[in-house]
Design a protein around this motif. Structure first.
Motif, PDB file in Angstrom:
ATOM      1  N   MET A 139       0.830  -1.208   0.000  1.00  0.00           N
ATOM      2  CA  MET A 139       0.000   0.000   0.000  1.00  0.00           C
ATOM      3  C   MET A 139       0.862   1.255   0.000  1.00  0.00           C
ATOM      4  O   MET A 139       0.541   2.248  -0.669  1.00  0.00           O
ATOM      5  N   LYS A 140       1.938   1.215   0.760  1.00  0.00           N
ATOM      6  CA  LYS A 140       2.846   2.365   0.817  1.00  0.00           C
ATOM      7  C   LYS A 140       3.439   2.662  -0.542  1.00  0.00           C
ATOM      8  O   LYS A 140       3.600   3.818  -0.942  1.00  0.00           O
ATOM      9  N   ARG A 141       3.779   1.610  -1.271  1.00  0.00           N
ATOM     10  CA  ARG A 141       4.467   1.778  -2.546  1.00  0.00           C
ATOM     11  C   ARG A 141       3.554   2.324  -3.635  1.00  0.00           C
ATOM     12  O   ARG A 141       3.972   3.156  -4.442  1.00  0.00           O
ATOM     13  N   ARG A 142       2.306   1.893  -3.673  1.00  0.00           N
ATOM     14  CA  ARG A 142       1.464   2.246  -4.811  1.00  0.00           C
ATOM     15  C   ARG A 142       0.281   3.156  -4.473  1.00  0.00           C
ATOM     16  O   ARG A 142      -0.187   3.895  -5.337  1.00  0.00           O
ATOM     17  N   TYR A 143      -0.202   3.100  -3.238  1.00  0.00           N
ATOM     18  CA  TYR A 143      -1.429   3.829  -2.929  1.00  0.00           C
ATOM     19  C   TYR A 143      -1.275   4.800  -1.770  1.00  0.00           C
ATOM     20  O   TYR A 143      -2.272   5.233  -1.204  1.00  0.00           O
TER      21      TYR A 143
END
Length: 473
Positions: A139-143
């Motif tokens: 989630m941190k990486r993409r959203y």
């Protein structure tokens, strides 16, 4: 004081000239940055029409400012980064706006006294849960940006809805202007000179392998080249010392590689890159390239400690170590070319050069076996030859790392459907050893050493190696 006043025009002129030169350098280094500035200005001009054009302003009112804010916040240099932020912002705003309106009507069921308590509970619950999801790596990486906008929008709509009666109209205006601003950014970014993050990642990985090859080529030519004239050798080392800096950018490339791979995931298919291009495989090659660069960093520490008066051992291993370094450089260059041209490496000469580098490793091991016998008889100083042995062992580690890189590039070529080269594939098993290695690979070498003790010292005489042919020959 007067001198400072008189020098002020000259200082201003020098500063202006400096700024102009820096601007020209940035533009010449990457003209895409000029186009990016142009695209941002164009997008801002287009969304500003909501203020300049009266019918549009009457439809959206002061909420039109959100379109301008959206362009400023989400327009990034690469198309992938722009799409990532636009889609995150759009879906987050839509979801948070809908939940905010629903929370408002749900809180109304509890009357005037219970409404602020319910709204506060909902803001706390959703805000805390959404914030906690930002700690998940995926989630941190993409959203991450979308979650941030979700918390912001939901809180604004929910809190403002407590004092504003026409909550639906407010949410509709803000959502519409944000979506219009995001759509404008995506269209301008994709249509006018798009900058693809995937293409930049592709070139970055290829350049990493090229830089590693440059270091190995220079190190093999310089470290194992002994000259009788120390001064000329010193000058040559100073002239060709630039290769020592080639690998350093590879060591610090992890963040940029992961960022480009993340943004490339959002991009549509373009050019030679399909919609579901294996961007993760580039990260795998990048990890192996940094592993190889760590070995090269260790090699660079031995470059300045090159012996001024090489021993007989240094001269004996010179050819083998030089071959390891040069052939490894050729492998990396072939793999770099394979990625650049998007052709399968199995059809190139990478296997040939890797085969020759392994043959050089075998030669070094044979020489080391002979040296081990001399060490046991106290005829050779270990401290004198230890740096050269360490350099050779690091080169062997580099060759082992090259095998992994070759496998990773081959896997990428299969997943990304690289083209097959026109030339026929070379079978490693059919390759003969290099000419000067044929004797060493026919049988088992047993070194024979005759030591004649002489009063006042010892004279060591080397007899020719005894070669035993393999059984059955």
């Amino acid at each position: 004081m007067i001198s400072h006043i008189l020098d002020f025009p000259r200082k201003v002129k020098d500063k202006v000239v400096e700024i102009v030169e820096k601007t020209k350098k940035i533009g010449n280094d990457d003209p895409r940055k000029i186009w990016h500035a142009f695209k941002v200005g164009l997008a801002l001009t287009l969304v500003s029409m909501f203020y300049y054009y009266r019918p549009l302003y009457d439809g959206f009112g002061q909420s039109a400012i959100w379109a301008i804010l959206t362009v400023v916040v989400v327009f990034e240099f690469t198309a992938g980064a722009t799409l990532c932020k636009c889609l995150n912002r759009g879906f987050a705003t839509l979801t948070a706006g809908a939940l905010g309106v629903g929370a408002k009507y749900f809180a109304d069921l509890f009357g005037k006294e219970g409404e602020p308590i319910v709204l506060g509970f909902l803001v706390f619950t959703l805000g805390a849960l959404a914030t906690f999801t930002r700690f998940f790596p995926h989630m941190k990486r993409r959203y991450d940006y979308g979650i941030l906008i979700f918390v912001l929008t939901f809180s604004m709509v929910t809190v403002s809805g407590y004092r504003v009666d026409e909550i639906l109209e407010l949410a509709h205006q803000r959502l519409s202007t944000i979506l219009i601003g995001a759509a404008t950014c995506m269209i301008v970014s994709l249509v006018i000179c798009p900058v693809w993050a995937g293409e930049d990642l592709h070139k970055l990985i290829s350049s990493h392998l090229e830089k590693l090859a440059t270091f190995l080529e220079g190190f093999g030519s310089e470290y194992f080249s002994f000259s009788e004239n120390d001064q000329s050798g010193k000058n040559s080392k100073e002239d060709k010392k630039g290769f020592l800096e080639a690998y350093k950018t590879v060591l610090n490339s992890k963040a940029s590689e992961e960022s480009l791979a993340n943004f490339a995931w959002w991009e549509p298919g373009h050019g030679c890159f399909r919609l579901r291009h294996p961007w993760k495989q580039y990260l795998k090659i990048g990890v192996l390239a940094r592993e190889c660069a760590c070995h090269l960093q260790a090699l660079s520490g031995y470059f300045n400690s090159k012996p001024q008066a090489p021993t007989e051992f240094h001269k004996n291993i010179q050819d083998a170590c030089k071959k390891m370094s040069i052939e490894s450089s050729k492998v990396l260059k072939e793999l770099s070319t394979s990625i650049t041209t998007m052709t399968q490496p199995s059809s190139s000469s990478s296997a040939t050069h890797l085969h020759y580098s392994k043959a050089a490793v075998d030669d070094f091991k044979i020489i080391l076996t002979t040296t081990q016998t001399l060490l046991y008889s106290n005829k050779l100083d270990l401290l004198q030859i230890f740096p050269a042995i360490t350099v050779a062992s690091i080169l062997i580690d580099v060759i082992n790392c090259l095998e992994k890189i070759l496998e990773a590039v081959e896997e990428l070529s299969v997943q990304a459907h690289f083209m097959k080269a026109k030339n026929n594939e070379v079978s490693v098993a059919s390759l003969p050893p290099p000419q000067h290695h044929q004797l060493l690979h026919r049988g088992i070498v047993k070194p024979v050493i005759d030591v004649d003790d002489i009063e006042g010292g010892a004279a060591v005489a080397y007899s020719a190696p005894e070669v035993k042919p393999p059984a059955g020959k």
